[in-house]
Design a protein around this motif. Structure first.
Motif, PDB file in Angstrom:
ATOM      1  N   HIS A 117      -7.232  12.294  -1.333  1.00  0.00           N
ATOM      2  CA  HIS A 117      -6.349  11.169  -1.688  1.00  0.00           C
ATOM      3  C   HIS A 117      -5.363  10.879  -0.557  1.00  0.00           C
ATOM      4  O   HIS A 117      -4.798  11.795   0.035  1.00  0.00           O
ATOM      5  CB  HIS A 117      -5.605  11.468  -2.982  1.00  0.00           C
ATOM      6  CG  HIS A 117      -6.509  11.558  -4.176  1.00  0.00           C
ATOM      7  ND1 HIS A 117      -6.931  10.456  -4.869  1.00  0.00           N
ATOM      8  CD2 HIS A 117      -7.077  12.638  -4.782  1.00  0.00           C
ATOM      9  CE1 HIS A 117      -7.720  10.835  -5.865  1.00  0.00           C
ATOM     10  NE2 HIS A 117      -7.835  12.153  -5.830  1.00  0.00           N
ATOM     11  N   GLU A 169      -3.509   7.465  -0.908  1.00  0.00           N
ATOM     12  CA  GLU A 169      -2.568   6.565  -1.595  1.00  0.00           C
ATOM     13  C   GLU A 169      -2.027   7.310  -2.819  1.00  0.00           C
ATOM     14  O   GLU A 169      -2.597   7.246  -3.908  1.00  0.00           O
ATOM     15  CB  GLU A 169      -3.269   5.267  -2.011  1.00  0.00           C
ATOM     16  CG  GLU A 169      -3.826   4.459  -0.857  1.00  0.00           C
ATOM     17  CD  GLU A 169      -2.713   3.869   0.008  1.00  0.00           C
ATOM     18  OE1 GLU A 169      -1.625   3.566  -0.541  1.00  0.00           O
ATOM     19  OE2 GLU A 169      -2.920   3.711   1.229  1.00  0.00           O
ATOM     20  N   ILE A 170      -0.948   8.032  -2.602  1.00  0.00           N
ATOM     21  CA  ILE A 170      -0.422   8.927  -3.643  1.00  0.00           C
ATOM     22  C   ILE A 170       0.953   8.440  -4.097  1.00  0.00           C
ATOM     23  O   ILE A 170       1.891   8.376  -3.296  1.00  0.00           O
ATOM     24  CB  ILE A 170      -0.326  10.376  -3.119  1.00  0.00           C
ATOM     25  CG1 ILE A 170      -1.709  10.862  -2.660  1.00  0.00           C
ATOM     26  CG2 ILE A 170       0.239  11.297  -4.197  1.00  0.00           C
ATOM     27  CD1 ILE A 170      -1.675  12.178  -1.905  1.00  0.00           C
ATOM     28  N   ALA A 171       1.046   8.111  -5.358  1.00  0.00           N
ATOM     29  CA  ALA A 171       2.323   7.675  -5.933  1.00  0.00           C
ATOM     30  C   ALA A 171       3.053   8.873  -6.530  1.00  0.00           C
ATOM     31  O   ALA A 171       2.462   9.932  -6.767  1.00  0.00           O
ATOM     32  CB  ALA A 171       2.082   6.621  -6.999  1.00  0.00           C
ATOM     33  N   LYS A 223      -3.360  -0.473  -5.626  1.00  0.00           N
ATOM     34  CA  LYS A 223      -2.994   0.622  -6.528  1.00  0.00           C
ATOM     35  C   LYS A 223      -3.216   1.973  -5.853  1.00  0.00           C
ATOM     36  O   LYS A 223      -4.121   2.130  -5.019  1.00  0.00           O
ATOM     37  CB  LYS A 223      -3.813   0.541  -7.817  1.00  0.00           C
ATOM     38  CG  LYS A 223      -3.575  -0.727  -8.622  1.00  0.00           C
ATOM     39  CD  LYS A 223      -4.518  -0.804  -9.798  1.00  0.00           C
ATOM     40  CE  LYS A 223      -4.280  -2.076 -10.598  1.00  0.00           C
ATOM     41  NZ  LYS A 223      -4.412  -3.302  -9.800  1.00  0.00           N
ATOM     42  N   PRO A 224      -2.423   2.975  -6.224  1.00  0.00           N
ATOM     43  CA  PRO A 224      -2.676   4.333  -5.716  1.00  0.00           C
ATOM     44  C   PRO A 224      -3.952   4.892  -6.332  1.00  0.00           C
ATOM     45  O   PRO A 224      -4.407   4.413  -7.374  1.00  0.00           O
ATOM     46  CB  PRO A 224      -1.445   5.119  -6.192  1.00  0.00           C
ATOM     47  CG  PRO A 224      -0.997   4.379  -7.420  1.00  0.00           C
ATOM     48  CD  PRO A 224      -1.287   2.920  -7.160  1.00  0.00           C
ATOM     49  N   THR A 225      -4.509   5.902  -5.700  1.00  0.00           N
ATOM     50  CA  THR A 225      -5.670   6.595  -6.285  1.00  0.00           C
ATOM     51  C   THR A 225      -5.242   7.850  -7.033  1.00  0.00           C
ATOM     52  O   THR A 225      -6.033   8.420  -7.789  1.00  0.00           O
ATOM     53  CB  THR A 225      -6.678   7.004  -5.192  1.00  0.00           C
ATOM     54  OG1 THR A 225      -6.051   7.937  -4.300  1.00  0.00           O
ATOM     55  CG2 THR A 225      -7.157   5.788  -4.415  1.00  0.00           C
ATOM     56  N   VAL A 270      -1.551  10.135  -8.676  1.00  0.00           N
ATOM     57  CA  VAL A 270      -0.124  10.133  -9.033  1.00  0.00           C
ATOM     58  C   VAL A 270       0.353  11.571  -9.183  1.00  0.00           C
ATOM     59  O   VAL A 270      -0.284  12.377  -9.884  1.00  0.00           O
ATOM     60  CB  VAL A 270       0.132   9.362 -10.344  1.00  0.00           C
ATOM     61  CG1 VAL A 270       1.612   9.453 -10.734  1.00  0.00           C
ATOM     62  CG2 VAL A 270      -0.298   7.903 -10.210  1.00  0.00           C
ATOM     63  N   LEU A 309       5.681   3.149  -3.914  1.00  0.00           N
ATOM     64  CA  LEU A 309       4.833   4.103  -4.632  1.00  0.00           C
ATOM     65  C   LEU A 309       5.653   5.208  -5.306  1.00  0.00           C
ATOM     66  O   LEU A 309       5.105   6.234  -5.724  1.00  0.00           O
ATOM     67  CB  LEU A 309       3.804   4.728  -3.686  1.00  0.00           C
ATOM     68  CG  LEU A 309       2.676   3.804  -3.213  1.00  0.00           C
ATOM     69  CD1 LEU A 309       1.663   4.574  -2.385  1.00  0.00           C
ATOM     70  CD2 LEU A 309       1.991   3.106  -4.382  1.00  0.00           C
ATOM     71  N   PHE A 348       2.727   1.047 -11.618  1.00  0.00           N
ATOM     72  CA  PHE A 348       1.689   1.301 -10.611  1.00  0.00           C
ATOM     73  C   PHE A 348       0.411   0.517 -10.905  1.00  0.00           C
ATOM     74  O   PHE A 348      -0.261   0.037  -9.992  1.00  0.00           O
ATOM     75  CB  PHE A 348       1.375   2.806 -10.529  1.00  0.00           C
ATOM     76  CG  PHE A 348       2.513   3.660 -10.055  1.00  0.00           C
ATOM     77  CD1 PHE A 348       3.317   3.253  -8.999  1.00  0.00           C
ATOM     78  CD2 PHE A 348       2.798   4.881 -10.663  1.00  0.00           C
ATOM     79  CE1 PHE A 348       4.374   4.039  -8.548  1.00  0.00           C
ATOM     80  CE2 PHE A 348       3.848   5.667 -10.226  1.00  0.00           C
ATOM     81  CZ  PHE A 348       4.636   5.246  -9.173  1.00  0.00           C
TER      82      PHE A 348
END
Length: 336
Positions: free
Chosen positions: A177, A179-181, A239-241, A243, A215, A233
Motif C-alpha cells: 500500500h 495511498e494510506i489514510a 481514494k486511499p487503498t 486506512v 488523507l 475518505f
C-alpha cells in the motif's frame, strides 16, 4: 448494636490496647492471648473500623484509580490487572470514572487525596499542567498508567505509541500500500493521539511516501468518529487503498462505513489499527491490529505503586511494555 473494640477486650479479658495489637498484626502478643482475642472477635462478630485503624497507622490500605471512560473496554481490561494485583497485596480499590472530562478528573484526584488513599493511579488520560498541580499537592505515590506526563516526572507504565503506530503503517506498506489514510485521535493528546500520528508520518517518510494532509481525519477514539472519517475518505476523488485507525473502535466504525457502501474489506480497502480490544476478533473481517498488553499495563502499574507505597527500591520508574502486531483478515496485498 455495633460491636466495639471495648466489647472484644471485655469478652477476652484483655486491654483494648492488646486487642488493637492483635487486629493490626503486632508480633508482640503472646500466642495464647492472640488466640483468646480472635475467639472473642469470632463470637461477637466484631469488624475492625478501617477508618480508625487508618488514623492510628496513617494507612488506609486503599488505592484511588482514576479511569477516563469506564465504558471503554480498554480501560476495563486495564482495571482488571490493577485489581488483581491490588488484591494480591491486600489493597482495596476506589475506582472513579471521569467521563474524559479534565475538570472532573481534577476534582476526582483531589477527592481521592482528601480520602487519604495510600496511593493514586491515573489511567489513560492526557496529563496537563492542571493535573500536575493536583498531583503536586499529594504526599502519597502517584503512578500514571497507559499514559505519561510530557516531562517524565511521574512514574508511569505505558507502551511506545509512536512505534506501535509506525509498525501498523509499516505493515500496510509491506503489503504494497502507498495511498494510506489515517483516522487519528486528538493531536492535543501528546502521550497517545499525537504520538500515534507521528508514528504514521514517520512510517510514510521512511518508505519515501509523501504525507498528504487530506488523507488524515481527526477522530475522538470512538466508533462513531471512525464511521464519519471513512465516509470522508470514500468521498475523495482519489481514494486511499488502506486506512490506519488510531484505535480499534474507530477501525470498526470505518469497516462498517465501507460495508454500508456495498464495498468489502480487505478487497476494496485494507484496515489496521492499534489496541486489540475483544471486539477486534469478533468483527468481520477479523481486524488486524497492533496489540497493547492491556491487562499487563494495569498489573505492572499496580505493582509499581505497591513498591512505592512500601518504599521499596524501584530500578525503573518509567516502564515501557512491548506491543505486538496481530495479523488477521482486514489487510491484504496490493500490487505496487
Amino acid at each position: 448494636m455495633t460491636v466495639t473494640i471495648y466489647d472484644v477486650a471485655r469478652e477476652a479479658g484483655v486491654s483494648m490496647a492488646t486487642v488493637s495489637r492483635v487486629v493490626n498484626n503486632n508480633p508482640n502478643v503472646k500466642p495464647q492471648t492472640r488466640k483468646k482475642v480472635f475467639e472473642a472477635i469470632e463470637r461477637l462478630g466484631y469488624r475492625p473500623n478501617a477508618v480508625a485503624r487508618g488514623l492510628a497507622s496513617k494507612k488506609t490500605t486503599t488505592v484511588g484509580v482514576v479511569i477516563p471512560d469506564i465504558s471503554n473496554s480498554i480501560f476495563a481490561e486495564i482495571a482488571r490487572g490493577i485489581e488483581d494485583i491490588a488484591n494480591m497485596y491486600h489493597y482495596n480499590i476506589i475506582l472513579c470514572n471521569a467521563d474524559k472530562r479534565k475538570e472532573k478528573e481534577i476534582r476526582v484526584i483531589n477527592t481521592l487525596l482528601e480520602k487519604q488513599v495510600d496511593g493514586l493511579l491515573f489511567m489513560g488520560g492526557t496529563v496537563t499542567e492542571e493535573h500536575i498541580q493536583a498531583f503536586q499537592t499529594s504526599a502519597v505515590p502517584i503512578v500514571l498508567c497507559a499514559t505519561r506526563d510530557e516531562n517524565g516526572t511521574y512514574p508511569s507504565v505505558d507502551i511506545d505509541h509512536e512505534t506501535a503506530a509506525f509498525d501498523a503503517v509499516n505493515t500496510l506498506i509491506r503489503h504494497g500500500h502507498r495511498e494510506i489514510a489515517m483516522i487519528s485521535g486528538t493531536l492535543q493528546d501528546p502521550a497517545n493521539g499525537y504520538a500515534r500520528f507521528q508514528g504514521y508520518k514517520k512510517a510514510l517518510e521512511a518508505a519515501g511516501i509523501e504525507y498528504q494532509e487530506d488523507l488524515v481525519r481527526i477522530g475522538n477514539y470512538r466508533y462513531e468518529s471512525g464511521v464519519e472519517a471513512m465516509k470522508y475518505f470514500l468521498g475523495l476523488k482519489k481514494k486511499p487503498t488502506a486506512v490506519f485507525a488510531a484505535t480499534d473502535e474507530m477501525a470498526i466504525g470505518a469497516i462498517h462505513s465501507i460495508q454500508d457502501e456495498g464495498l468489502k474489506v480487505p478487497d476494496d480497502f485494507s484496515i489496521i489499527s492499534v489496541d486489540n480490544i475483544r471486539m477486534a476478533s469478533m468483527v468481520r473481517p477479523l481486524l488486524t491490529t497492533v496489540a497493547q498488553p492491556m491487562y499487563d499495563l494495569g498489573a505492572v502499574a499496580m505493582r509499581l505503586l505497591t513498591k512505592l507505597m512500601k518504599k521499596e527500591t524501584v530500578e525503573n520508574p518509567r516502564v515501557i511494555l512491548p506491543h505486538e502486531t496481530i495479523l488477521r483478515l482486514s489487510v491484504n496485498h496490493v500490487n505496487k
